[in-house]
Design an enzyme around this catalytic site. Structure first.
Site, PDB file in Angstrom:
ATOM      1  CD  GLU A 171       3.713  10.852  -5.448  1.00 44.66           C
ATOM      2  OE1 GLU A 171       3.390  12.061  -5.400  1.00 44.66           O
ATOM      3  OE2 GLU A 171       3.204   9.983  -4.710  1.00 44.66           O
TER       4      GLU A 171
HETATM    5  N1  CDP Z   1      -1.669  -2.324   3.104  1.00 40.94           N
HETATM    6  C1  CDP Z   1      -2.053  -1.106   2.775  1.00 40.94           C
HETATM    7  C2  CDP Z   1      -1.129  -0.054   2.841  1.00 40.94           C
HETATM    8  C3  CDP Z   1      -1.555   1.219   2.480  1.00 40.94           C
HETATM    9  N2  CDP Z   1      -2.845   1.444   2.097  1.00 40.94           N
HETATM   10  C4  CDP Z   1      -3.287   2.784   1.690  1.00 40.94           C
HETATM   11  O1  CDP Z   1      -2.500   3.220   0.580  1.00 40.94           O
HETATM   12  C5  CDP Z   1      -2.363   4.622   0.624  1.00 40.94           C
HETATM   13  C6  CDP Z   1      -0.878   4.926   0.574  1.00 40.94           C
HETATM   14  O2  CDP Z   1      -0.720   6.282   0.429  1.00 40.94           O
HETATM   15  P1  CDP Z   1       0.627   7.013   0.805  1.00 40.94           P
HETATM   16  O3  CDP Z   1       0.855   6.972   2.278  1.00 40.94           O
HETATM   17  O4  CDP Z   1       1.701   6.508  -0.057  1.00 40.94           O
HETATM   18  O5  CDP Z   1       0.230   8.516   0.440  1.00 40.94           O
HETATM   19  P2  CDP Z   1       0.719   9.526  -0.711  1.00 40.94           P
HETATM   20  O6  CDP Z   1       1.693  10.443  -0.044  1.00 40.94           O
HETATM   21  O7  CDP Z   1       1.338   8.723  -1.801  1.00 40.94           O
HETATM   22  O8  CDP Z   1      -0.506  10.241  -1.161  1.00 40.94           O
HETATM   23  C7  CDP Z   1      -3.034   5.111   1.898  1.00 40.94           C
HETATM   24  O9  CDP Z   1      -4.348   5.524   1.599  1.00 40.94           O
HETATM   25  C8  CDP Z   1      -3.101   3.847   2.748  1.00 40.94           C
HETATM   26  O10 CDP Z   1      -4.192   3.860   3.647  1.00 40.94           O
HETATM   27  C9  CDP Z   1      -3.741   0.393   2.021  1.00 40.94           C
HETATM   28  O11 CDP Z   1      -4.894   0.586   1.627  1.00 40.94           O
HETATM   29  N3  CDP Z   1      -3.326  -0.878   2.369  1.00 40.94           N
HETATM   30 CA    CA Z   2       2.577   6.936  -2.171  1.00 45.12          CA
END
Ligand code: CDP
Ligand code: CA
Length: 517
Positions: free
Chosen positions: A180
């Site tokens: 990643e």
């Molecule tokens: N428009 C957005 C979209 C995602 N996010 C946040 O960005 C993060 C994305 O993480 P992810 O789903 O890719 O999780 P990982 O699997 O990468 O840890 C999450 O904490 C979402 O809540 C946000 O703050 N604003």
């Molecule tokens: Ca992510």
């Protein structure tokens, strides 16, 4: 009146043309013809041919949600740098695939709508040859630690749906934190054109044997990654070092992924920590706005492997959170998540993990960007200094919840209520965790997109799996096709002029002879 008859030189028979004059005339005629032919070829050959476009699909199955990306590139330029670009992103409705642990058969079907969207974007005759990949990140890493069987079932369900789509299925798997980090670094450097070394840059770099790349900072919901090329090579912690040879250059890259340090899991960790010293079920939390209230099931809080070590018996089953809106207190609270006491290496980030001295510029994306962009702190023209960033988060946290809710009524309450915590967490992670200071803070560039493509690991993943990044620099002809034709035309024109000049010189036509013109 008598008309004067011009008879001078006229003998009644045509003058004989000398053989040299004949040859020169033929040569002149032939070179004019050659020039016309070359110009015609140049014009027709340089007409843009119908583009042969290829497509690829990557699904980013994150902990909070899944995104489907469609990329395209011209087939002939597969191995060039910077030719692949994102043409579509589709956000899957509902939670991330790890959220289907109690209804695993529903994980696959949740992707159907975005797959239909991809079918619409990509011409149908190319569906079969379009590769489709799914990579799952920290949400699935955690689920597989917690319940391996459920994680396998989710992946099977997802695979079944992807196989039934008309594309060329290439796999659905959980990618490692190392991958990643590495693919995020490849993505941003590919998009920024840092692997491409042309002209003076190439010369400069070969002289100084340097190659400037940008570090990558990725913040998700469940994990966060830091990846960069350190100044000095050190083999202190081999598991954090990756070697790449890209476009004829060697790169030794440091990377680390912190599981449980994505912003959502970090909040869970913080609340679990707060609970340890609580006597009753209500918590005055400085990381939420004044007037904000939330009820949390204690059993939910300890479900994730990120908090399970702190699980114990509590005399209450629910936690009542009340916002206090105090940034300074919140920072001190969040700081506890970064254990700086033990470091078995020459330098560490936190929790005893090796971190070489920070080097160069960094691109910070995903939630780093979403949060900083919400706080209006992402301007590239006038990047805010560290103290200004802290002051902005502080004054945002101090605003009462009812005021924040009215000012940003279009933003989902779940996101909006956590920007204060997330702002404080990002500052703590970068300052306390990685040791960014006011001196190098401005080397962090918060980026959402580069050109039309989102910054993230997916593009790097696809470039690698489709072998689109060659180890060696592709051999390119010294001249482009257009320049070659242009040069040919120029040479022919010069040749024709020389011939014409020679003809004029050796066989002065009458009109050029003295006295007539
Ligand atoms: N428009 C957005 C979209 C995602 N996010 C946040 O960005 C993060 C994305 O993480 P992810 O789903 O890719 O999780 P990982 O699997 O990468 O840890 C999450 O904490 C979402 O809540 C946000 O703050 N604003
Ligand atoms: Ca992510």
């Amino acid at each position: 009146m008598e008309i004067p008859v011009l008879t001078a030189g006229v003998t009644g028979t045509k003058p004989k043309m000398s053989w040299t004059r004949k040859i020169l005339l033929i040569l002149g005629f032939l070179s004019t013809l050659a020039v016309i032919a070359l110009i015609a070829v140049a014009v027709t050959q340089n007409k843009p041919l119908p583009k042969n476009i290829k497509y690829g699909i990557v699904l980013d199955a994150g902990s909070s949600h899944t995104n489907l990306y469609v990329y395209e590139w011209p087939a002939e330029k597969e191995n060039d740098t910077g030719v692949v670009q994102q043409v579509e992103v589709c956000k899957v409705e509902g939670p991330g695939i790890s959220g289907y642990s109690h209804a695993t058969e529903k994980a696959g079907p949740s992707l159907a709508q975005c797959l239909r969207q991809a079918e619409y974007v990509i011409p149908s005759k190319q569906h079969q040859e379009t590769p489709i990949y799914l990579g799952a990140t920290a949400g699935m890493r955690l689920l597989s630690l917690e319940n391996k069987n459920a994680a396998d079932k989710v992946l099977s369900s997802v695979e079944k749906t992807l196989r039934s789509a008309p594309f060329n299925f290439q796999g659905a798997r959980i990618i490692s934190g190392q991958e990643e980090g590495a693919y995020g670094w490849i993505t941003i450097n590919y998009l920024l054109g840092n692997f491409k070394q042309s002209g003076w840059k190439k010369l400069l770099h070969s002289l100084k044997s340097i190659s400037e790349t940008s570090g990558a900072l990725d913040l998700g919901g469940a994990s966060t990654q830091i990846t960069f090329v350190p100044n000095e090579l050190s083999s202190e912690s081999p598991e954090n070092l990756l070697y790449f040879r890209l476009y004829g250059k060697d790169y030794l890259v440091y990377t680390h992924s912190f599981l449980c340090y994505g912003k959502d899991q970090a909040l869970q960790q913080k609340l679990a920590e707060d609970l340890q010293t609580m006597e009753n079920s209500s918590l005055l939390d400085p990381c939420f706005h004044q007037g904000y209230q939330r009820t949390i099931n204690i059993s939910d809080l300890f479900k994730t492997p990120c908090t399970s070590a702190k699980k114990k018996q509590f005399p209450f089953s629910q936690l009542y959170v009340q916002g206090e809106g105090d940034y300074q207190k919140c920072r001190r609270n969040v700081q506890k998540l970064f254990n700086k006491t033990n470091c078995p290496y020459s330098s560490c980030s936190f929790n005893g993990i090796y971190l070489p001295p920070l080097q160069g510029d960094f691109g910070a994306f995903s939630a780093f960007y979403f949060v900083m962009n919400f706080l209006n702190l992402t301007s590239e023209q006038s990047p805010a200094a560290l103290d200004k960033v802290a002051a902005t988060v502080e004054s945002f946290c101090a605003r009462p919840w009812h005021e924040v809710k009215t000012a940003y009524h279009q933003i989902k309450e779940k996101y909006l209520s956590e920007y204060c915590f997330s702002g404080a967490y990002i500052l703590s992670l970068l300052e306390n965790g990685y040791d960014f200071t006011e001196n190098n803070w401005q080397r962090i560039h918060f980026l959402g997109k580069i050109g039309s493509s989102d910054a993230g690991w997916t593009l790097g993943y696809m470039l690698n799996l489709t072998n689109m990044i060659p180890a060696e620099e592709p051999a390119v002809p010294p001249l482009s096709y257009g320049s070659y034709v242009g040069l040919m035309v120029l040479c022919s024109l010069v040749l024709a002029s020389v011939l014409l000049f020679a003809w004029l010189l050796f066989h002065k036509p009458k009109c050029l002879q003295k006295g007539i013109v």
